[in-house]
Design an enzyme around this catalytic site. Structure first.
Site, PDB file in Angstrom:
ATOM      1  CB  THR A  15      -0.905   0.021   1.241  1.00 25.81           C
ATOM      2  OG1 THR A  15      -0.108   0.321   2.405  1.00 25.81           O
ATOM      3  CG2 THR A  15      -1.599  -1.322   1.450  1.00 25.81           C
ATOM      4  CB  CYS A  16       0.230   4.857  -0.061  1.00 25.75           C
ATOM      5  SG  CYS A  16      -1.043   5.011   1.207  1.00 25.75           S
ATOM      6  CD  GLU A  69      -6.178   2.269   7.151  1.00 25.18           C
ATOM      7  OE1 GLU A  69      -7.236   2.214   6.508  1.00 25.18           O
ATOM      8  OE2 GLU A  69      -5.163   1.640   6.848  1.00 25.18           O
ATOM      9  CD  GLN A  74     -10.157   3.421   4.401  1.00 25.71           C
ATOM     10  OE1 GLN A  74      -9.435   3.487   5.404  1.00 25.71           O
ATOM     11  NE2 GLN A  74     -11.223   4.183   4.244  1.00 25.71           N
ATOM     12  N   GLY A 103     -11.883  19.796  -4.540  1.00 28.46           N
ATOM     13  CA  GLY A 103     -10.492  19.463  -4.251  1.00 28.46           C
ATOM     14  C   GLY A 103     -10.376  18.211  -3.408  1.00 28.46           C
ATOM     15  CG  ASN A 123     -15.362  20.131  -0.089  1.00 35.08           C
ATOM     16  OD1 ASN A 123     -15.657  19.803   1.065  1.00 35.08           O
ATOM     17  ND2 ASN A 123     -15.775  21.255  -0.627  1.00 35.08           N
TER      18      ASN A 123
END
Length: 432
Positions: free
Chosen positions: A49-50, A110, A112, A187, A190
Protein backbone atom coordinates in the site's frame (compact mmCIF):
# COMPACT_ATOMS: atom_id res chain seq x y z
CA UNK A 1 5.90 -23.28 11.14
CA UNK A 2 8.68 -20.91 9.96
CA UNK A 3 6.24 -18.05 9.36
CA UNK A 4 7.98 -14.73 8.64
CA UNK A 5 6.95 -11.13 8.00
CA UNK A 6 9.51 -8.94 6.28
CA UNK A 7 8.90 -5.40 5.07
CA UNK A 8 9.06 -1.64 5.38
CA UNK A 9 6.39 0.85 6.43
CA UNK A 10 5.82 4.49 7.40
CA UNK A 11 7.65 3.89 10.68
CA UNK A 12 10.88 2.72 9.04
CA UNK A 13 11.11 4.29 5.58
CA UNK A 14 10.42 7.61 3.87
CA UNK A 15 7.70 7.94 1.27
CA UNK A 16 10.41 8.06 -1.42
CA UNK A 17 11.81 4.74 -0.21
CA UNK A 18 8.33 3.19 0.07
CA UNK A 19 7.56 4.23 -3.51
CA UNK A 20 10.64 2.38 -4.75
CA UNK A 21 9.68 -0.84 -2.93
CA UNK A 22 5.99 -0.82 -3.83
CA UNK A 23 4.41 -3.52 -6.03
CA UNK A 24 1.36 -3.36 -8.24
CA UNK A 25 -0.83 -6.36 -9.07
CA UNK A 26 0.52 -6.83 -12.58
CA UNK A 27 4.15 -6.95 -11.47
CA UNK A 28 3.30 -9.31 -8.60
CA UNK A 29 1.62 -11.76 -10.99
CA UNK A 30 4.79 -11.84 -13.11
CA UNK A 31 7.01 -12.31 -10.04
CA UNK A 32 4.79 -15.08 -8.65
CA UNK A 33 5.05 -16.91 -11.96
CA UNK A 34 8.85 -16.69 -11.78
CA UNK A 35 8.80 -18.12 -8.24
CA UNK A 36 6.89 -21.29 -9.17
CA UNK A 37 9.98 -23.52 -9.08
CA UNK A 38 11.56 -21.94 -5.99
CA UNK A 39 10.37 -23.81 -2.90
CA UNK A 40 11.22 -21.04 -0.44
CA UNK A 41 9.43 -18.38 -2.52
CA UNK A 42 6.30 -20.28 -3.40
CA UNK A 43 4.20 -19.77 -0.27
CA UNK A 44 3.87 -16.04 0.28
CA UNK A 45 1.56 -13.02 0.31
CA UNK A 46 2.68 -9.48 -0.53
CA UNK A 47 0.82 -6.55 1.04
CA UNK A 48 1.73 -3.32 -0.77
CA UNK A 49 0.00 0.00 0.00
CA UNK A 50 1.11 3.63 0.09
CA UNK A 51 2.30 3.16 3.68
CA UNK A 52 3.81 -0.34 3.62
CA UNK A 53 5.22 -3.18 1.56
CA UNK A 54 5.38 -6.47 3.45
CA UNK A 55 6.03 -10.09 2.52
CA UNK A 56 4.39 -12.78 4.65
CA UNK A 57 5.76 -16.24 3.94
CA UNK A 58 6.12 -19.78 5.24
CA UNK A 59 9.68 -20.66 4.38
CA UNK A 60 12.75 -22.52 5.58
CA UNK A 61 14.94 -19.68 4.27
CA UNK A 62 13.79 -16.23 5.50
CA UNK A 63 16.96 -14.65 4.11
CA UNK A 64 15.90 -15.73 0.66
CA UNK A 65 12.63 -13.84 1.09
CA UNK A 66 14.57 -10.71 2.12
CA UNK A 67 16.85 -11.10 -0.91
CA UNK A 68 13.80 -11.44 -3.16
CA UNK A 69 12.21 -8.27 -1.76
CA UNK A 70 15.43 -6.32 -2.34
CA UNK A 71 16.32 -7.72 -5.77
CA UNK A 72 12.75 -7.41 -7.10
CA UNK A 73 13.05 -3.67 -6.55
CA UNK A 74 16.65 -3.22 -7.68
CA UNK A 75 18.11 -2.83 -4.19
CA UNK A 76 21.19 -4.30 -2.61
CA UNK A 77 20.18 -6.15 0.56
CA UNK A 78 22.62 -4.04 2.58
CA UNK A 79 20.85 -0.86 1.44
CA UNK A 80 17.48 -2.26 2.53
CA UNK A 81 18.53 -3.57 5.94
CA UNK A 82 18.42 -0.19 7.67
CA UNK A 83 14.75 0.21 6.72
CA UNK A 84 13.39 -3.33 6.91
CA UNK A 85 11.84 -5.12 9.88
CA UNK A 86 11.61 -8.88 10.29
CA UNK A 87 9.35 -10.93 12.53
CA UNK A 88 9.12 -14.69 12.86
CA UNK A 89 6.48 -17.16 14.05
CA UNK A 90 4.36 -15.71 16.90
CA UNK A 91 5.78 -12.20 16.44
CA UNK A 92 5.00 -12.38 12.73
CA UNK A 93 1.46 -13.52 13.45
CA UNK A 94 0.98 -10.75 16.01
CA UNK A 95 2.23 -8.19 13.49
CA UNK A 96 -0.18 -9.47 10.82
CA UNK A 97 -3.11 -9.21 13.25
CA UNK A 98 -2.09 -5.65 14.19
CA UNK A 99 -1.84 -4.64 10.54
CA UNK A 100 -5.21 -6.19 9.61
CA UNK A 101 -6.83 -4.55 12.64
CA UNK A 102 -5.54 -1.06 11.76
CA UNK A 103 -3.31 -0.87 14.84
CA UNK A 104 -0.15 -0.37 12.79
CA UNK A 105 -1.63 2.18 10.35
CA UNK A 106 -0.53 5.77 9.89
CA UNK A 107 -4.10 6.73 10.75
CA UNK A 108 -4.78 4.58 13.81
CA UNK A 109 -7.77 2.31 13.34
CA UNK A 110 -8.39 3.09 9.66
CA UNK A 111 -10.61 0.40 8.12
CA UNK A 112 -9.26 0.25 4.54
CA UNK A 113 -6.21 -1.83 5.42
CA UNK A 114 -8.25 -4.95 6.18
CA UNK A 115 -9.68 -4.93 2.66
CA UNK A 116 -6.20 -4.36 1.25
CA UNK A 117 -4.79 -7.36 3.14
CA UNK A 118 -7.70 -9.53 1.98
CA UNK A 119 -7.08 -8.44 -1.62
CA UNK A 120 -3.37 -9.27 -1.26
CA UNK A 121 -4.23 -12.77 -0.05
CA UNK A 122 -6.69 -13.28 -2.91
CA UNK A 123 -4.11 -12.18 -5.49
CA UNK A 124 -1.59 -14.68 -4.12
CA UNK A 125 -4.23 -17.45 -4.06
CA UNK A 126 -5.23 -16.67 -7.65
CA UNK A 127 -1.60 -17.21 -8.61
CA UNK A 128 -1.26 -20.49 -6.64
CA UNK A 129 1.38 -19.30 -4.18
CA UNK A 130 -0.57 -19.84 -0.96
CA UNK A 131 -0.61 -23.12 0.97
CA UNK A 132 -3.46 -24.18 3.23
CA UNK A 133 -1.24 -23.41 6.24
CA UNK A 134 -0.56 -19.84 5.12
CA UNK A 135 -4.21 -19.33 4.25
CA UNK A 136 -5.16 -20.52 7.76
CA UNK A 137 -2.84 -17.91 9.31
CA UNK A 138 -4.46 -15.11 7.33
CA UNK A 139 -7.98 -16.29 8.12
CA UNK A 140 -7.12 -16.19 11.83
CA UNK A 141 -5.74 -12.65 11.38
CA UNK A 142 -9.02 -11.60 9.74
CA UNK A 143 -10.91 -13.13 12.67
CA UNK A 144 -8.71 -11.10 15.05
CA UNK A 145 -9.26 -7.90 13.04
CA UNK A 146 -13.02 -8.41 13.12
CA UNK A 147 -12.96 -8.79 16.89
CA UNK A 148 -10.82 -5.66 17.25
CA UNK A 149 -13.41 -3.77 15.20
CA UNK A 150 -16.50 -5.11 16.96
CA UNK A 151 -15.27 -5.40 20.54
CA UNK A 152 -13.18 -2.21 20.91
CA UNK A 153 -13.79 1.43 19.98
CA UNK A 154 -10.57 1.77 17.98
CA UNK A 155 -12.42 2.66 14.77
CA UNK A 156 -15.39 4.58 16.13
CA UNK A 157 -14.12 8.15 16.42
CA UNK A 158 -13.55 10.45 13.43
CA UNK A 159 -9.88 11.39 12.99
CA UNK A 160 -9.94 12.90 9.48
CA UNK A 161 -11.62 16.10 8.31
CA UNK A 162 -13.70 14.24 5.74
CA UNK A 163 -14.94 11.66 8.19
CA UNK A 164 -15.51 14.32 10.86
CA UNK A 165 -17.86 16.25 8.55
CA UNK A 166 -19.82 13.07 7.81
CA UNK A 167 -20.06 12.24 11.51
CA UNK A 168 -21.17 15.79 12.28
CA UNK A 169 -23.99 15.49 9.74
CA UNK A 170 -25.22 12.30 11.40
CA UNK A 171 -25.27 14.10 14.77
CA UNK A 172 -27.13 17.23 13.57
CA UNK A 173 -29.72 15.40 11.46
CA UNK A 174 -31.72 12.38 12.57
CA UNK A 175 -32.34 11.01 9.05
CA UNK A 176 -29.11 11.01 7.06
CA UNK A 177 -30.77 9.16 4.17
CA UNK A 178 -32.93 12.24 3.42
CA UNK A 179 -30.07 14.77 3.26
CA UNK A 180 -29.01 16.85 0.27
CA UNK A 181 -25.35 17.90 0.41
CA UNK A 182 -23.72 20.79 -1.45
CA UNK A 183 -19.99 20.35 -2.07
CA UNK A 184 -18.39 23.70 -2.87
CA UNK A 185 -15.06 22.98 -4.63
CA UNK A 186 -14.03 19.48 -5.61
CA UNK A 187 -10.49 19.46 -4.25
CA UNK A 188 -8.89 16.67 -2.25
CA UNK A 189 -10.43 17.61 1.11
CA UNK A 190 -13.95 18.03 -0.17
CA UNK A 191 -13.65 14.90 -2.32
CA UNK A 192 -13.10 12.94 0.88
CA UNK A 193 -16.11 14.64 2.47
CA UNK A 194 -18.25 13.68 -0.53
CA UNK A 195 -17.04 10.06 -0.47
CA UNK A 196 -17.71 9.66 3.25
CA UNK A 197 -21.20 11.15 2.92
CA UNK A 198 -21.93 8.95 -0.10
CA UNK A 199 -20.91 5.89 1.89
CA UNK A 200 -23.12 7.08 4.74
CA UNK A 201 -26.10 6.98 2.38
CA UNK A 202 -27.23 10.58 1.88
CA UNK A 203 -29.98 11.18 -0.69
CA UNK A 204 -28.18 13.56 -3.06
CA UNK A 205 -24.85 15.35 -3.53
CA UNK A 206 -24.61 18.58 -5.54
CA UNK A 207 -21.09 19.49 -6.69
CA UNK A 208 -20.27 23.12 -7.41
CA UNK A 209 -16.78 23.76 -8.76
CA UNK A 210 -15.08 26.45 -10.85
CA UNK A 211 -13.79 23.79 -13.27
CA UNK A 212 -16.66 21.63 -14.46
CA UNK A 213 -14.45 18.73 -15.53
CA UNK A 214 -13.08 18.28 -12.03
CA UNK A 215 -16.60 18.29 -10.63
CA UNK A 216 -17.66 15.67 -13.17
CA UNK A 217 -14.65 13.50 -12.28
CA UNK A 218 -15.73 13.48 -8.62
CA UNK A 219 -19.34 12.84 -9.68
CA UNK A 220 -18.19 9.79 -11.63
CA UNK A 221 -16.27 8.47 -8.60
CA UNK A 222 -19.25 8.61 -6.26
CA UNK A 223 -22.10 8.22 -8.75
CA UNK A 224 -22.50 4.50 -8.16
CA UNK A 225 -23.43 5.10 -4.51
CA UNK A 226 -25.48 8.30 -4.55
CA UNK A 227 -27.50 10.59 -6.81
CA UNK A 228 -25.15 13.35 -8.04
CA UNK A 229 -25.70 16.68 -9.75
CA UNK A 230 -23.08 19.13 -11.06
CA UNK A 231 -23.86 22.87 -11.10
CA UNK A 232 -21.87 25.85 -12.31
CA UNK A 233 -19.95 27.87 -9.74
CA UNK A 234 -21.80 31.09 -10.59
CA UNK A 235 -25.02 29.34 -9.48
CA UNK A 236 -23.73 28.80 -5.93
CA UNK A 237 -25.90 31.43 -4.22
CA UNK A 238 -29.07 30.19 -5.95
CA UNK A 239 -28.38 26.56 -5.00
CA UNK A 240 -27.86 27.11 -1.25
CA UNK A 241 -31.52 26.66 -0.34
CA UNK A 242 -31.45 23.07 -1.67
CA UNK A 243 -28.72 21.97 0.75
CA UNK A 244 -29.11 20.55 4.22
CA UNK A 245 -25.32 20.27 4.48
CA UNK A 246 -22.82 22.62 2.84
CA UNK A 247 -19.11 21.80 2.82
CA UNK A 248 -16.86 24.47 1.31
CA UNK A 249 -13.13 24.39 0.67
CA UNK A 250 -12.26 26.59 -2.33
CA UNK A 251 -8.84 28.02 -1.51
CA UNK A 252 -10.16 31.42 -2.63
CA UNK A 253 -8.69 34.61 -1.21
CA UNK A 254 -12.21 35.97 -0.83
CA UNK A 255 -15.33 34.62 0.85
CA UNK A 256 -17.70 32.85 -1.54
CA UNK A 257 -20.76 32.27 0.71
CA UNK A 258 -22.26 35.44 2.14
CA UNK A 259 -24.60 36.26 5.00
CA UNK A 260 -27.36 37.69 2.79
CA UNK A 261 -27.34 34.66 0.49
CA UNK A 262 -27.64 32.23 3.40
CA UNK A 263 -30.38 34.32 4.99
CA UNK A 264 -32.34 34.19 1.73
CA UNK A 265 -31.73 30.44 1.42
CA UNK A 266 -33.08 29.86 4.93
CA UNK A 267 -36.27 31.71 4.08
CA UNK A 268 -36.71 29.58 0.95
CA UNK A 269 -36.17 26.47 3.10
CA UNK A 270 -38.85 27.65 5.53
CA UNK A 271 -36.10 27.81 8.15
CA UNK A 272 -35.24 24.13 8.11
CA UNK A 273 -31.76 23.77 9.72
CA UNK A 274 -28.55 23.89 7.72
CA UNK A 275 -25.14 22.48 8.65
CA UNK A 276 -22.37 24.57 7.08
CA UNK A 277 -18.74 23.45 7.28
CA UNK A 278 -15.95 25.81 6.24
CA UNK A 279 -12.77 23.83 5.59
CA UNK A 280 -10.99 26.67 3.82
CA UNK A 281 -8.16 28.89 5.05
CA UNK A 282 -8.81 31.80 4.42
CA UNK A 283 -12.45 31.12 5.23
CA UNK A 284 -15.08 30.69 2.51
CA UNK A 285 -18.17 31.48 4.61
CA UNK A 286 -18.87 34.88 6.10
CA UNK A 287 -18.46 34.58 9.86
CA UNK A 288 -21.72 36.31 10.85
CA UNK A 289 -23.66 33.50 9.12
CA UNK A 290 -23.26 31.80 12.49
CA UNK A 291 -25.73 34.33 13.98
CA UNK A 292 -28.59 33.08 11.84
CA UNK A 293 -31.08 30.86 13.67
CA UNK A 294 -31.11 27.42 12.16
CA UNK A 295 -27.52 27.51 10.85
CA UNK A 296 -24.80 25.36 12.45
CA UNK A 297 -21.45 26.73 11.25
CA UNK A 298 -18.22 24.85 11.90
CA UNK A 299 -14.70 25.85 10.89
CA UNK A 300 -11.39 24.02 10.62
CA UNK A 301 -10.43 24.81 14.23
CA UNK A 302 -13.75 23.44 15.50
CA UNK A 303 -13.28 20.17 13.63
CA UNK A 304 -9.61 19.90 14.60
CA UNK A 305 -10.56 20.10 18.27
CA UNK A 306 -13.03 17.24 17.74
CA UNK A 307 -10.41 15.22 15.86
CA UNK A 308 -7.80 15.76 18.59
CA UNK A 309 -10.25 14.56 21.24
CA UNK A 310 -11.23 11.59 19.11
CA UNK A 311 -7.58 10.66 18.59
CA UNK A 312 -7.11 10.50 22.36
CA UNK A 313 -10.13 8.19 22.58
CA UNK A 314 -8.83 6.00 19.74
CA UNK A 315 -5.46 5.66 21.41
CA UNK A 316 -7.16 4.61 24.63
CA UNK A 317 -9.25 2.09 22.71
CA UNK A 318 -6.09 0.89 20.96
CA UNK A 319 -4.68 -0.19 24.33
CA UNK A 320 -7.65 -2.54 24.75
CA UNK A 321 -7.16 -3.75 21.18
CA UNK A 322 -3.45 -4.46 21.79
CA UNK A 323 -4.34 -6.58 24.83
CA UNK A 324 -6.89 -8.46 22.72
CA UNK A 325 -4.34 -9.09 19.95
CA UNK A 326 -1.84 -10.40 22.51
CA UNK A 327 -4.45 -12.79 23.91
CA UNK A 328 -5.45 -13.93 20.42
CA UNK A 329 -1.79 -14.54 19.56
CA UNK A 330 -1.54 -16.85 22.58
CA UNK A 331 -4.76 -18.55 21.48
CA UNK A 332 -3.30 -19.00 18.01
CA UNK A 333 -0.21 -20.70 19.46
CA UNK A 334 -2.42 -23.11 21.40
CA UNK A 335 -4.49 -23.79 18.28
CA UNK A 336 -1.35 -24.53 16.30
CA UNK A 337 -0.11 -26.94 18.95
CA UNK A 338 -3.47 -28.72 18.92
CA UNK A 339 -3.41 -28.82 15.13
CA UNK A 340 0.11 -30.23 15.15
CA UNK A 341 -0.77 -32.75 17.86
CA UNK A 342 -3.78 -33.85 15.83
CA UNK A 343 -1.54 -34.73 12.91
CA UNK A 344 0.88 -36.60 15.13
CA UNK A 345 -1.91 -38.50 16.88
CA UNK A 346 -3.40 -39.46 13.52
CA UNK A 347 -0.01 -40.74 12.37
CA UNK A 348 0.51 -42.66 15.62
CA UNK A 349 -2.92 -44.30 15.26
CA UNK A 350 -2.10 -45.28 11.68
CA UNK A 351 1.15 -46.92 12.82
CA UNK A 352 -0.68 -48.70 15.67
CA UNK A 353 -3.30 -49.99 13.22
CA UNK A 354 -0.58 -51.29 10.89
CA UNK A 355 1.03 -53.12 13.79
CA UNK A 356 -2.32 -54.57 14.84
CA UNK A 357 -3.02 -55.78 11.33
CA UNK A 358 0.43 -57.33 11.05
CA UNK A 359 0.03 -59.18 14.36
CA UNK A 360 -3.48 -60.35 13.41
CA UNK A 361 -2.33 -61.66 10.03
CA UNK A 362 0.59 -63.45 11.69
CA UNK A 363 -1.69 -65.00 14.33
CA UNK A 364 -4.24 -66.18 11.74
CA UNK A 365 -1.48 -67.74 9.71
CA UNK A 366 -0.18 -69.53 12.80
CA UNK A 367 -3.66 -70.82 13.58
CA UNK A 368 -3.85 -72.32 10.10
CA UNK A 369 -0.71 -74.29 10.87
CA UNK A 370 -2.13 -75.67 14.10
CA UNK A 371 -0.72 -73.28 16.72
CA UNK A 372 -2.24 -73.43 20.20
CA UNK A 373 -4.78 -70.52 20.39
CA UNK A 374 -4.17 -69.58 24.03
CA UNK A 375 -0.39 -69.52 23.66
CA UNK A 376 -0.73 -67.61 20.40
CA UNK A 377 -3.02 -64.96 21.95
CA UNK A 378 -0.70 -64.52 24.89
CA UNK A 379 2.32 -64.05 22.63
CA UNK A 380 0.44 -61.66 20.38
CA UNK A 381 -0.80 -59.52 23.30
CA UNK A 382 2.74 -59.43 24.69
CA UNK A 383 4.21 -58.22 21.39
CA UNK A 384 1.50 -55.61 20.89
CA UNK A 385 1.87 -54.28 24.43
CA UNK A 386 5.62 -54.02 24.03
CA UNK A 387 5.31 -52.12 20.76
CA UNK A 388 2.56 -49.79 21.99
CA UNK A 389 4.43 -48.93 25.20
CA UNK A 390 7.63 -47.98 23.43
CA UNK A 391 6.64 -44.35 22.72
CA UNK A 392 4.91 -43.72 26.11
CA UNK A 393 8.03 -45.10 27.85
CA UNK A 394 10.13 -42.53 25.99
CA UNK A 395 7.72 -39.82 27.13
CA UNK A 396 8.13 -40.94 30.75
CA UNK A 397 11.90 -40.70 30.47
CA UNK A 398 11.69 -37.22 28.91
CA UNK A 399 9.22 -36.11 31.59
CA UNK A 400 11.58 -37.28 34.29
CA UNK A 401 14.30 -35.06 32.80
CA UNK A 402 11.97 -32.07 32.49
CA UNK A 403 12.13 -29.19 34.95
CA UNK A 404 8.35 -28.86 34.68
CA UNK A 405 6.82 -31.27 37.26
CA UNK A 406 3.39 -31.04 35.61
CA UNK A 407 4.66 -33.18 32.72
CA UNK A 408 5.29 -36.11 35.04
CA UNK A 409 2.06 -35.51 36.95
CA UNK A 410 0.09 -35.70 33.69
CA UNK A 411 1.71 -39.00 32.74
CA UNK A 412 1.09 -40.41 36.21
CA UNK A 413 -2.58 -39.49 35.92
CA UNK A 414 -2.70 -41.18 32.51
CA UNK A 415 -1.35 -44.39 34.08
CA UNK A 416 -3.96 -44.21 36.83
CA UNK A 417 -6.69 -43.83 34.20
CA UNK A 418 -5.39 -46.89 32.34
CA UNK A 419 -5.30 -48.90 35.58
CA UNK A 420 -8.89 -47.92 36.37
CA UNK A 421 -9.98 -48.94 32.86
CA UNK A 422 -8.23 -52.30 33.27
CA UNK A 423 -9.93 -52.95 36.65
CA UNK A 424 -13.32 -52.08 35.13
CA UNK A 425 -12.75 -54.43 32.23
CA UNK A 426 -11.67 -57.20 34.61
CA UNK A 427 -14.85 -56.79 36.67
CA UNK A 428 -16.98 -56.96 33.54
CA UNK A 429 -15.25 -60.15 32.49
CA UNK A 430 -15.89 -61.71 35.91
CA UNK A 431 -19.61 -61.00 35.65
CA UNK A 432 -19.71 -62.55 32.21
Amino acid sequence: MNFVAIGVNHHTASVQMREKIAFNAERLRALFAQNQNQANLNDLVVVSTCNRTEVYAITEQPDQVLNWLAQSNGFEVSALLQHVYRYEDVQAMTHLMRVAGGLDSLMLGEPQILGQVKSALQLAKDNDVVSSNLNRLFEFAFYAAKRVRTETAVGEHAISMGYAVAQLASQVFSHVSALTVLIVAAGEMNSLVAKHLAEMGVAKIIICNRTRQRAENLAQEIGARVSVEVVEFDQLATQLHRADVVSSCTGSLHQVIHYDDVKKALKQRKYQPMLMVDLAVPRDIEDKVNKLDGVYLYGVDDLQAVIDENMVQRRQAALDAEVMVSQLASQFVVNEKIHQAGREIHHYREVAEQQRQAELEFALEQLKHGAEPEALLEAMSYRLTKKMLHIPSKLFREAAKSEDPTHFEWLNQTVLDIEQHARTLKEINKKD
